[in-house]
Design a protein around this motif. Structure first.
Motif, PDB file in Angstrom:
ATOM      1  N   ILE A   1       0.668  -1.350   0.086  1.00 28.37           N
ATOM      2  CA  ILE A   1      -0.062   0.193  -0.145  1.00 28.37           C
ATOM      3  C   ILE A   1       0.851   1.152  -0.099  1.00 28.37           C
ATOM      4  O   ILE A   1       0.589   2.097  -0.612  1.00 28.37           O
TER       5      ILE A   1
ATOM      6  N   THR B   1       2.986   8.184   1.673  1.00 23.75           N
ATOM      7  CA  THR B   1       1.502   7.923   1.219  1.00 23.75           C
ATOM      8  C   THR B   1       1.085   9.318   0.342  1.00 23.75           C
ATOM      9  O   THR B   1       1.458  10.333   0.896  1.00 23.75           O
TER      10      THR B   1
ATOM     11  N   GLN C   1      -8.330   7.882   4.893  1.00 22.32           N
ATOM     12  CA  GLN C   1      -7.795   6.648   3.940  1.00 22.32           C
ATOM     13  C   GLN C   1      -6.853   5.715   4.648  1.00 22.32           C
ATOM     14  O   GLN C   1      -7.042   4.816   4.375  1.00 22.32           O
TER      15      GLN C   1
ATOM     16  N   GLN D   1      -8.399   3.863   7.241  1.00 23.60           N
ATOM     17  CA  GLN D   1      -9.241   2.751   6.665  1.00 23.60           C
ATOM     18  C   GLN D   1      -8.491   1.587   6.110  1.00 23.60           C
ATOM     19  O   GLN D   1      -8.982   0.596   6.493  1.00 23.60           O
ATOM     20  N   ARG D   2      -7.383   1.816   5.667  1.00 18.91           N
ATOM     21  CA  ARG D   2      -6.575   0.893   5.135  1.00 18.91           C
ATOM     22  C   ARG D   2      -6.028  -0.019   6.303  1.00 18.91           C
ATOM     23  O   ARG D   2      -5.861  -1.333   6.292  1.00 18.91           O
TER      24      ARG D   2
END
Length: 165
Positions: free
Chosen positions: A29, A60, A66, A69-70
Motif C-alpha cells: 500500500i 503515501t 484513507q 481505513q486501510r
C-alpha cells in the motif's frame, strides 16, 4: 502530495504470522517503507501474552482518513475483531502515530498520545527516526526515549525471521 507517516505494529496472537502479514500488506500500500527492529514486550493494561511490536515509516498520497481505513482493513483481514475492549489480546494492531506533523483530533487523534507513554512505541521510534521531532512535545524521539522511565515497562529487541520458509 506525498505524506510521511509513522505506524505502530503489534501482535500477541500468532505473532510471527501476523507481523509478517503486516509487512506484506503495508509494503503493498505504501512507498519507501522502513522498519524498526521487532521488540518483544509484556502486555500493557491487561494480563495477556507477550507482544511483538515495531514501528514503520512510510510515504503515501492517501489522506489521514484513507490511511486509517486501510489499516483497519488489514487488521480485519488478519482476524482482528473491532469493537473489542481497549486492552485485550489481538492478532494485529496497526495504529497511525503521525501524519507529517499534523496535530488533529479528527478523524483520529494525531500525534497518537501513546507515543509518550508506551515504551513499545517510543523505543522503536527512537531507533527508526531518532532526530524527528514530536509535533506536540517538541523534542526528538531520541530525547523522549532518553528521558523515558525505562523501569516502568520492559521490552527487548529480538532476532525476527522475516522469511516464512
Amino acid at each position: 502530495m506525498v505524506n510521511d507517516i509513522l505506524i505502530s505494529v503489534g501482535s500477541n496472537i500468532d505473532r510471527t504470522k501476523h507481523i509478517r502479514a503486516a509487512r506484506t500488506a503495508l509494503e503493498s500500500i505504501f512507498a519507501e517503507v522502513q522498519w524498526s527492529r521487532v521488540y518483544e514486550s509484556e502486555a500493557v493494561g491487561f494480563n495477556g501474552s507477550r507482544f511483538y511490536n515495531l514501528v514503520v515509516k512510510a510515504c503515501t498520497e492517501l489522506s489521514i482518513e484513507q490511511v486509517c481505513q486501510r489499516l483497519k482493513a488489514i487488521e480485519r483481514e488478519n482476524g482482528r475483531k473491532h469493537g473489542e475492549k481497549k486492552f485485550c489480546s489481538r492478532t494485529l494492531d496497526l495504529d497511525l502515530l503521525t501524519y507529517n506533523h499534523v496535530i488533529t483530533m479528527q478523524p483520529v487523534v494525531l500525534p497518537r498520545e501513546e507515543i509518550l507513554f508506551n515504551a513499545f512505541v517510543l523505543q522503536p521510534l527512537a531507533e527508526l527516526v531518532p532526530e524527528e521531532v514530536h509535533p506536540v512535545a517538541r523534542q526528538t524521539y531520541r530525547q523522549l526515549w532518553c528521558d523515558f522511565d525505562k523501569s516502568s515497562q520492559q521490552l527487548w529487541p529480538i532476532l525476527f525471521n522475516w522469511s516464512s520458509s
